[in-house]
Design a protein around this motif. Structure first.
Motif, PDB file in Angstrom:
ATOM      1  N   ASP A  46      23.185  33.760  51.986  1.00 26.11           N
ATOM      2  CA  ASP A  46      22.996  34.780  50.959  1.00 26.11           C
ATOM      3  C   ASP A  46      24.046  35.869  51.031  1.00 26.11           C
ATOM      4  O   ASP A  46      24.305  36.574  50.072  1.00 26.11           O
ATOM      5  N   ASP A  73      35.151  32.297  44.075  1.00 23.49           N
ATOM      6  CA  ASP A  73      33.982  31.821  43.339  1.00 23.49           C
ATOM      7  C   ASP A  73      33.173  33.013  42.836  1.00 23.49           C
ATOM      8  O   ASP A  73      32.747  33.872  43.624  1.00 23.49           O
ATOM      9  N   ARG A  75      30.225  33.277  41.900  1.00 25.73           N
ATOM     10  CA  ARG A  75      28.832  33.379  42.344  1.00 25.73           C
ATOM     11  C   ARG A  75      28.679  34.384  43.482  1.00 25.73           C
ATOM     12  O   ARG A  75      27.576  34.849  43.779  1.00 25.73           O
ATOM     13  N   TRP A  76      29.781  34.690  44.124  1.00 30.79           N
ATOM     14  CA  TRP A  76      29.774  35.637  45.240  1.00 30.79           C
ATOM     15  C   TRP A  76      30.295  36.988  44.726  1.00 30.79           C
ATOM     16  O   TRP A  76      31.434  37.109  44.284  1.00 30.79           O
ATOM     17  N   LYS A  77      29.428  38.012  44.809  1.00 30.88           N
ATOM     18  CA  LYS A  77      29.744  39.324  44.277  1.00 30.88           C
ATOM     19  C   LYS A  77      29.979  40.319  45.413  1.00 30.88           C
ATOM     20  O   LYS A  77      29.150  40.423  46.339  1.00 30.88           O
ATOM     21  N   ASN A 102      25.640  36.238  47.599  1.00 30.64           N
ATOM     22  CA  ASN A 102      25.617  34.960  46.900  1.00 30.64           C
ATOM     23  C   ASN A 102      24.483  34.966  45.875  1.00 30.64           C
ATOM     24  O   ASN A 102      23.303  35.021  46.226  1.00 30.64           O
ATOM     25  N   ALA A 103      24.819  34.891  44.574  1.00 32.62           N
ATOM     26  CA  ALA A 103      23.804  34.877  43.516  1.00 32.62           C
ATOM     27  C   ALA A 103      23.065  33.547  43.462  1.00 32.62           C
ATOM     28  O   ALA A 103      21.983  33.443  42.889  1.00 32.62           O
ATOM     29  N   SER A 104      23.651  32.487  44.059  1.00 40.28           N
ATOM     30  CA  SER A 104      23.025  31.155  44.046  1.00 40.28           C
ATOM     31  C   SER A 104      22.728  30.732  45.479  1.00 40.28           C
ATOM     32  O   SER A 104      23.157  29.667  45.945  1.00 40.28           O
ATOM     33  N   ASP A 107      21.367  27.244  46.579  1.00 43.49           N
ATOM     34  CA  ASP A 107      22.215  26.054  46.562  1.00 43.49           C
ATOM     35  C   ASP A 107      23.042  26.004  47.837  1.00 43.49           C
ATOM     36  O   ASP A 107      23.576  27.030  48.284  1.00 43.49           O
ATOM     37  N   TYR A 111      30.743  23.503  47.961  1.00 43.86           N
ATOM     38  CA  TYR A 111      31.922  23.665  47.107  1.00 43.86           C
ATOM     39  C   TYR A 111      32.990  24.440  47.891  1.00 43.86           C
ATOM     40  O   TYR A 111      32.701  25.091  48.906  1.00 43.86           O
TER      41      TYR A 111
END
Length: 503
Positions: A46, A73, A75-77, A102-104, A107, A111
């Motif tokens: 996370d 990526d 998805r990572w803020k 990590n917003a996802s 999962d 990747y």
């Protein structure tokens, strides 16, 4: 007690190894990529934090100011430390850190995941640069825990003189290399170096197109029209003294210099000359204001799909065109020739939708007679005129007529006149035999259906009033004269055959 990280972290640097001097005011540019790998297992995360030193008090190499830390990526803020909640790391004035959420997180990280760090570094002690990566992770999509920091030790050496990454770029998108352009397009050249002065040559001019201290060059007025190789020279001894008349190098001084070259290809070049020793294939069009010469060489040949004159004008050929044996020349449109067409082969003109061929003059090759080995058909409404002599070994036939006009005493010699297809020859005009010439008839001659008596013919004379043949009897009138009588038809008598002769 925290566990060891589940991820593996692999750094890559530019330059490699990193280079740094001791002056914090003159840091050396450094780029670091950290690739994250989970190996064969599924790893969930996370949060991941990246920590770098930013102060001389850290005791190692350090960034002279807060570097840029980013991820590949979305998805990572990135999240500021004060907003991190359960902090992965504590605030520290000697370090700079960025935490990525990590917003996802449900999962697994299967990747490619790469963090980048870019900035300028320095070192007072020659020690390496230490980068920390701290993760919150799990082998399941929940129950994330903070793991022990992974310390990445990156070697740092004293800066050495370098010149690298000499690239051509798009002026509007400098991050994209550009080595192929259209003629006239602008281009920007950039390079990396810790040199102090640079000279840029284009191989066309003796003088450099640029000289100075900048590590990039762009001149909107400068364009190239053909493939060009640029050569860049970098000096570590400076270049300004060359324009300073008060500074003179002593004998034996040699400047340390580095060179780099870069070729830019032009898609539509303008060439001052082109020699092709092999095959030349062109998918498009070749245009030019000069000329093209194709020399015969070892039996090679040139295949040209279409030849056109410039700007819609006619194509002009100011030399002999020789068609090699076994090849043809076909014209889809009109062919106009002011001079002569000669050839040892033949020419064929096919009828096509009512088109025609206009030929001013036909001549045989090398002063010889013109030979026609096929039927010549003259379309109705057209004539064939001969200014000189016409010799025919065979026959001239036609459904129309032939007219021979008197012209300055010229004449026509005809060996034999025949009617068409075995029929009688018909003459529908006065036939004048010029004085001194004869008309010889090999067979009988008929006029208005009656045969003409010829010199030397043997005839019988019939008397219309008395109804009998004239004949000479055997009775003498005198010694040199005989009686002439009328003989009525019955048994033939002697003396009834008369011979015609000229006086």
């Amino acid at each position: 007690m925290p566990e060891n990280p589940l991820f593996d972290y692999r750094p890559a640097t530019n330059p490699s190894p990193l280079e740094a001097g001791g002056d914090p005011e003159k840091g050396t540019k450094a780029q670091i990529n950290i690739s994250v790998s989970a190996g064969a297992q599924n790893v969930y995360s996370d949060r991941i934090a990246v920590v770098v030193p930013v102060n001389t008090q850290s005791g190692t190499a350090f960034f002279t100011e807060n570097p840029s830390i980013a991820v590949n990526d979305a998805r990572w803020k990135p999240v500021a430390l004060e907003n991190d909640g359960d902090e992965l790391i504590a605030s520290d004035a000697t370090h700079y850190a960025v935490t990525f959420h990590n917003a996802s997180f449900k999962d697994p990280v299967t990747y490619p995941l790469v963090f980048s760090i870019s900035g300028s570094i320095a070192t007072a002690t020659g020690d390496p640069l230490l980068v920390q990566v701290i993760e919150s992770s799990s082998t399941k999509p929940q129950g994330f825990t903070k793991k022990n920091p992974r310390n990445l030790t990156l070697p740092v050496i004293e800066p050495i003189f370098y010149l690298r990454n000499f690239l051509s770029r798009n002026p509007n998108r400098s991050s994209i290399p550009r080595t192929r352009i259209d003629a006239g397009d602008p281009l920007q050249l950039a390079w990396e170096s810790n040199g102090t002065y640079f000279w840029l040559y284009d191989g066309i001019n003796d003088d450099p197109v640029y000289d100075g201290t900048a590590t990039s060059w762009f001149d909107p007025s400068y364009t190239i029209s053909n493939d060009t190789t640029f050569v860049l020279k970098a000096s570590a001894a400076g270049g300004e003294q060359q324009t300073d008349s008060t500074q003179q190098a002593t004998d034996g001084f040699e400047s340390v210099e580095l060179y780099a070259s870069l070729t830019v290809t032009v898609n539509n070049p303008t060439l001052t000359g082109l020699t092709v020793t092999g095959d030349l294939s062109v998918d498009g069009i070749i245009t030019g204001s000069g000329g093209a010469r194709f020399d015969e060489d070892n039996g090679t040949f040139v295949r040209i799909r279409e030849l056109r004159g410039p700007g819609g004008e006619h194509l002009k050929v100011n030399s002999t065109v020789e068609v090699v044996e076994g090849n043809d020349v076909s014209f889809a449109g009109d062919l106009s020739v002011d001079g002569s067409i000669t050839g040892s082969g033949g020419a064929r003109f096919d009828e096509d939708n009512g088109t025609f061929v206009r030929i001013r003059e036909l001549r045989g090759p090398g002063g010889e007679h013109l030979k026609v080995n096929s039927t010549v058909e003259v379309v109705e409404g057209n004539d064939v005129s001969f200014a000189g002599d016409l010799s025919v070994d065979g026959s001239i036939t036609g459904s129309g007529g032939a007219r021979f006009d008197e012209d300055n005493g010229t004449y026509v010699r005809i060996r034999e006149l025949r009617g068409p297809y075995g029929e009688h020859l018909k003459v529908n005009s006065t036939l004048e035999v010029i004085e001194g010439n004869d008309v010889t008839v090999a067979d009988s001659l008929s006029v208005a259906g009656n045969k003409v008596v010829r010199d030397g013919d043997s005839i019988r004379l019939w008397n219309e009033q008395k109804g009998g043949y004239l004949y000479s009897s055997d009775y003498d009138y005198t010694d040199d004269r005989k009686y002439v009588f009328i003989w009525k038809p019955g048994s033939l008598v002697g003396g009834s055959s008369w011979s015609v002769s000229r006086d």
